[in-house]
Design an enzyme around this catalytic site. Structure first.
Site, PDB file in Angstrom:
ATOM      1  N   ILE A 164      -6.928  -9.087  21.243  1.00  0.00           N
ATOM      2  CA  ILE A 164      -7.363  -9.530  19.915  1.00  0.00           C
ATOM      3  C   ILE A 164      -6.195  -9.717  18.947  1.00  0.00           C
ATOM      4  O   ILE A 164      -6.391 -10.183  17.833  1.00  0.00           O
ATOM      5  CB  ILE A 164      -8.382  -8.541  19.274  1.00  0.00           C
ATOM      6  CG1 ILE A 164      -7.864  -7.099  19.340  1.00  0.00           C
ATOM      7  CG2 ILE A 164      -9.734  -8.678  19.943  1.00  0.00           C
ATOM      8  CD1 ILE A 164      -8.770  -6.098  18.624  1.00  0.00           C
ATOM      9  N   GLY A 165      -5.020  -9.361  19.344  1.00  0.00           N
ATOM     10  CA  GLY A 165      -3.907  -9.540  18.412  1.00  0.00           C
ATOM     11  C   GLY A 165      -2.582  -9.317  19.092  1.00  0.00           C
ATOM     12  O   GLY A 165      -2.510  -8.821  20.223  1.00  0.00           O
ATOM     13  N   SER A 166      -1.547  -9.711  18.382  1.00  0.00           N
ATOM     14  CA  SER A 166      -0.210  -9.532  18.912  1.00  0.00           C
ATOM     15  C   SER A 166       0.763  -9.466  17.743  1.00  0.00           C
ATOM     16  O   SER A 166       0.652 -10.249  16.803  1.00  0.00           O
ATOM     17  CB  SER A 166       0.112 -10.721  19.814  1.00  0.00           C
ATOM     18  OG  SER A 166       1.450 -10.632  20.231  1.00  0.00           O
ATOM     19  N   GLY A 167       1.665  -8.517  17.796  1.00  0.00           N
ATOM     20  CA  GLY A 167       2.693  -8.425  16.764  1.00  0.00           C
ATOM     21  C   GLY A 167       4.041  -8.328  17.433  1.00  0.00           C
ATOM     22  O   GLY A 167       4.165  -8.529  18.641  1.00  0.00           O
ATOM     23  N   ASN A 168       5.041  -8.029  16.639  1.00  0.00           N
ATOM     24  CA  ASN A 168       6.375  -7.879  17.218  1.00  0.00           C
ATOM     25  C   ASN A 168       6.480  -6.664  18.112  1.00  0.00           C
ATOM     26  O   ASN A 168       7.272  -6.637  19.045  1.00  0.00           O
ATOM     27  CB  ASN A 168       7.405  -7.741  16.105  1.00  0.00           C
ATOM     28  CG  ASN A 168       7.592  -9.034  15.375  1.00  0.00           C
ATOM     29  OD1 ASN A 168       7.895 -10.051  15.995  1.00  0.00           O
ATOM     30  ND2 ASN A 168       7.377  -9.027  14.074  1.00  0.00           N
ATOM     31  N   SER A 170       3.695  -4.844  19.366  1.00  0.00           N
ATOM     32  CA  SER A 170       2.533  -4.449  20.156  1.00  0.00           C
ATOM     33  C   SER A 170       1.661  -5.630  20.519  1.00  0.00           C
ATOM     34  O   SER A 170       1.716  -6.682  19.876  1.00  0.00           O
ATOM     35  CB  SER A 170       1.701  -3.449  19.355  1.00  0.00           C
ATOM     36  OG  SER A 170       1.230  -4.084  18.191  1.00  0.00           O
ATOM     37  N   VAL A 172      -2.531  -6.067  20.970  1.00  0.00           N
ATOM     38  CA  VAL A 172      -3.722  -5.307  20.592  1.00  0.00           C
ATOM     39  C   VAL A 172      -4.915  -5.848  21.378  1.00  0.00           C
ATOM     40  O   VAL A 172      -5.113  -7.064  21.465  1.00  0.00           O
ATOM     41  CB  VAL A 172      -3.965  -5.402  19.065  1.00  0.00           C
ATOM     42  CG1 VAL A 172      -5.158  -4.550  18.655  1.00  0.00           C
ATOM     43  CG2 VAL A 172      -2.715  -4.952  18.305  1.00  0.00           C
ATOM     44  N   LYS A 192      -3.854  -0.464  20.598  1.00  0.00           N
ATOM     45  CA  LYS A 192      -2.546  -1.025  20.251  1.00  0.00           C
ATOM     46  C   LYS A 192      -1.562  -0.578  21.331  1.00  0.00           C
ATOM     47  O   LYS A 192      -1.229   0.605  21.426  1.00  0.00           O
ATOM     48  CB  LYS A 192      -2.139  -0.520  18.858  1.00  0.00           C
ATOM     49  CG  LYS A 192      -0.785  -0.996  18.401  1.00  0.00           C
ATOM     50  CD  LYS A 192      -0.609  -0.767  16.900  1.00  0.00           C
ATOM     51  CE  LYS A 192       0.811  -1.076  16.467  1.00  0.00           C
ATOM     52  NZ  LYS A 192       0.968  -1.230  15.035  1.00  0.00           N
ATOM     53  N   ASP A 319       4.932  -2.531   4.946  1.00  0.00           N
ATOM     54  CA  ASP A 319       4.677  -3.794   5.658  1.00  0.00           C
ATOM     55  C   ASP A 319       3.313  -4.355   5.242  1.00  0.00           C
ATOM     56  O   ASP A 319       2.543  -4.822   6.077  1.00  0.00           O
ATOM     57  CB  ASP A 319       4.762  -3.570   7.171  1.00  0.00           C
ATOM     58  CG  ASP A 319       5.084  -4.864   7.922  1.00  0.00           C
ATOM     59  OD1 ASP A 319       5.432  -5.872   7.262  1.00  0.00           O
ATOM     60  OD2 ASP A 319       4.972  -4.879   9.163  1.00  0.00           O
TER      61      ASP A 319
HETATM   62  N1  LIG Z   1      -7.907  -2.310  14.655  1.00  0.00           N
HETATM   63  C1  LIG Z   1      -7.820  -3.642  14.846  1.00  0.00           C
HETATM   64  N2  LIG Z   1      -8.949  -4.388  14.898  1.00  0.00           N
HETATM   65  C2  LIG Z   1      -8.851  -5.730  15.058  1.00  0.00           C
HETATM   66  N3  LIG Z   1      -7.684  -6.413  15.165  1.00  0.00           N
HETATM   67  C3  LIG Z   1      -6.546  -5.707  15.116  1.00  0.00           C
HETATM   68  C4  LIG Z   1      -6.546  -4.295  14.953  1.00  0.00           C
HETATM   69  N4  LIG Z   1      -5.283  -3.853  14.912  1.00  0.00           N
HETATM   70  C5  LIG Z   1      -4.510  -4.953  15.038  1.00  0.00           C
HETATM   71  N5  LIG Z   1      -5.248  -6.063  15.158  1.00  0.00           N
HETATM   72  C6  LIG Z   1      -4.729  -7.440  15.299  1.00  0.00           C
HETATM   73  O1  LIG Z   1      -3.483  -7.380  15.961  1.00  0.00           O
HETATM   74  C7  LIG Z   1      -2.415  -7.873  15.117  1.00  0.00           C
HETATM   75  C8  LIG Z   1      -1.154  -7.074  15.385  1.00  0.00           C
HETATM   76  O2  LIG Z   1      -1.372  -5.705  15.102  1.00  0.00           O
HETATM   77  P1  LIG Z   1      -0.259  -4.817  14.383  1.00  0.00           P
HETATM   78  O3  LIG Z   1       0.079  -5.467  13.065  1.00  0.00           O
HETATM   79  O4  LIG Z   1      -0.711  -3.408  14.309  1.00  0.00           O
HETATM   80  O5  LIG Z   1       0.936  -4.985  15.412  1.00  0.00           O
HETATM   81  P2  LIG Z   1       2.514  -4.982  15.188  1.00  0.00           P
HETATM   82  O6  LIG Z   1       3.118  -5.244  16.509  1.00  0.00           O
HETATM   83  O7  LIG Z   1       2.903  -3.703  14.507  1.00  0.00           O
HETATM   84  O8  LIG Z   1       2.710  -6.206  14.197  1.00  0.00           O
HETATM   85  P3  LIG Z   1       3.932  -6.634  13.246  1.00  0.00           P
HETATM   86  O9  LIG Z   1       4.730  -7.595  14.022  1.00  0.00           O
HETATM   87  O10 LIG Z   1       3.236  -7.296  12.084  1.00  0.00           O
HETATM   88  O11 LIG Z   1       4.650  -5.406  12.808  1.00  0.00           O
HETATM   89  C9  LIG Z   1      -2.977  -7.737  13.686  1.00  0.00           C
HETATM   90  O12 LIG Z   1      -2.392  -8.652  12.795  1.00  0.00           O
HETATM   91  C10 LIG Z   1      -4.456  -8.033  13.912  1.00  0.00           C
HETATM   92  O13 LIG Z   1      -4.694  -9.424  13.983  1.00  0.00           O
END
Ligand SMILES: Nc1ncnc2c1ncn2[C@@H]1O[C@H](COP(=O)(O)OP(=O)(O)OP(=O)(O)O)[C@@H](O)[C@H]1O
Length: 481
Positions: A164-168, A170, A172, A192, A319
């Protein structure tokens, strides 16, 4: 450190911006009266030599910004719309990076915590090893075994539904419980999964010192995120329910302990509350700028309450951005709820991503230059010690502006010349260079919040002032939490 500004380096050259003394928009005036852009160099400051470092890492083959200029532009944001349309998760590399890549010297990297905020690498177990690190990768793990924070002895299982998601840092995933559970909140959870820097995973030419450093940063940021999330309890803040390995909870140096035990880098899955509406960036973008002000007011007020809870508990987020505001329900459902009593009774958002958060002493200033490019405050860009609470309220101003104007404040303006478009975002941030376009002639009380947050730090509103502003107060007073 005291609340007062420390002795930040003064900038001797005329026309060089120091973040405080120059008026926004000023520059060097040449003989023929033209204003030249400001140079942004600070000769010395601790580990910072040249500023601003663009807070984006652009991997080879990716362009940092697409030419479109709207809330949908650029980097992850550009990808977000496409991702929403195609229901796919787009890989992106932007901002808030704690881990410099080996070739970082030539590339654009951000968010390197200064030494004072990183843990020591001296006794990292890798030091005795060769330069090969085996990483326990679990990208296709269908069944996840996890342990609740309050029952670390009882394993529970979930089945993967989708990403459902992806960041730098992690990826998700949505997981669904396969065991009978008493607590309905644990039926659907978001997981995550921490991403390890590619250099570790691929075991490419890793210099042992760099490996130690990367792992040490990883461990300290992971432990910090977990321990702070564990301590928070507020409806509008994402909840950490459990973890795939209790050592991440019980140890202060979980990676070192697990590596000693298993001889490979363990994976880390944080089991968290699930927000079915996704993130506010994608939701707002899908409205094509038609998000009603009353809905913005409802969501933003709740966000302010969440940040106030953090600041009241001496935690800074660092952030805050649209991508980290998650919706409990799809935006359409939220809009349909508007006239129902539920609208003001329940939390509609959860603030997520505590990877850069920090517990601070009441007057403490921070030095780590971290955050996301579009949301970072001028003082962080300048590399001077900063009050993290004021940098958080700056980011709230960016978020509110983005929702109201359907573009971020420091993107090139809609009528920008080619030269302006080529200028770095950080350049506009450092000059406080933002303007109303859509709302230029509107008399809206939300505008005062932006005006008092996207401003120099000596004048910037703190969270309590935003909470008491007329735009937020009426809604926040009605929320039962
Ligand atoms: N609890 C959740 N429920 C639904 N979607 C989520 C949840 N947690 C994260 N996501 C999705 O995953 C994406 C990435 O999560 P998160 O920001 O925690 O990761 P990150 O790797 O720390 O990102 P960043 O690169 O912004 O630091 C979020 O922008 C969101 O779209």
């Amino acid at each position: 450190m005291s609340e007062e500004d420390p002795q930040a380096p003064r900038i001797p050259q005329k026309g060089i911006f120091d973040g405080e003394s120059e008026s926004p928009g000023s520059g060097n005036v040449t003989k023929n009266g033209q204003v030249t852009p400001l140079s942004l160099m600070i000769p010395t400051f601790e580990s910072v030599q040249t500023l601003p470092t663009p807070m984006t890492y652009t991997p080879p083959g990716h362009s940092a910004k697409s030419p479109r200029q709207a809330l949908v532009i650029s980097k992850r944001r550009g990808d977000a719309v496409q991702a929403a349309k195609e229901d796919v998760v787009v890989q992106h590399r932007v901002v808030s990076e704690l881990f410099p890549l080996p070739e970082a010297a030539q590339q654009r990297v951000s968010s390197l915590p200064t030494v004072s905020e990183s843990s020591s690498t001296a006794d990292f177990s890798l030091s005795a090893r060769n330069d090969l690190i085996e990483v326990d990768t679990v990208d296709d793990q269908e069944i996840l075994t996890g342990y609740m924070l309050n029952r670390l002895d009882v394993p529970m299982r979930w089945k993967k539904v989708k990403q459902i998601g992806s960041g730098n840092f992690s990826n998700v995933f949505l997981y669904e419980s396969v065991d009978p559970i008493a607590d309905p909140r644990l039926k659907l959870v978001s997981v995550k999964r921490i991403k390890y820097p590619e250099e570790l995973v691929n075991r490419r030419a890793l210099n042992p010192q760099l490996a130690k450093d990367l792992l040490s940063r990883l461990e300290s940021s992971l432990s910090r995120e977990i321990s702070i999330l564990k301590s928070l309890d507020y409806p509008s803040i994402v909840k950490l329910y459990g973890i795939n390995n209790p050592v991440f909870i019980t140890s202060k140096k979980p990676l070192r302990d697990l590596m000693l035990r298993e001889d490979k880098l363990p994976h880390c899955d944080m089991i968290m509350s699930y927000c079915s509406g996704g993130d506010l960036l994608v939701a707002a973008t899908s409205c094509n700028g038609k998000l009603e002000v009353s809905v913005i007011q409802r969501l933003f007020s709740e966000l302010v309450m969440a940040v106030k809870y953090l600041h009241d508990n001496n935690v800074i987020h660092r952030d805050l951005k649209l991508e980290n505001v998650l919706l409990k329900f799809p935006l359409d459902a939220i809009i349909d709820m508007k006239d129902s009593p539920v609208y003001l009774k329940h939390n509609l958002i959860e603030l997520a991503d505590f990877g850069l958060c920090k517990k601070i002493e009441p007057g403490e200033l921070c030095t780590a230059r971290c955050g996301s490019e579009d949301y970072v405050s001028p003082e962080i860009l300048m590399g001077i010690p900063y009050d993290g609470r004021l940098s958080d309220t700056w980011a709230l101003g960016v978020i509110l502006f983005g929702l109201l104007e359907d573009r971020l404040p420091f993107d090139p303006p809609p009528n920008a010349s080619a030269r302006q478009r080529n200028r770095a975002t950080s350049h506009r941030i450092a000059r406080y260079e933002w303007k109303w376009f859509r709302l230029l002639n509107e008399d809206l009380d939300a505008k005062e919040i932006v005006q008092h947050t996207l401003t120099r730090k000596s004048e910037r509103w703190r969270i309590d002032q935003i909470r008491e502003s007329s735009f937020v107060k009426s809604t926040a007073d009605a929320l039962p939490f």
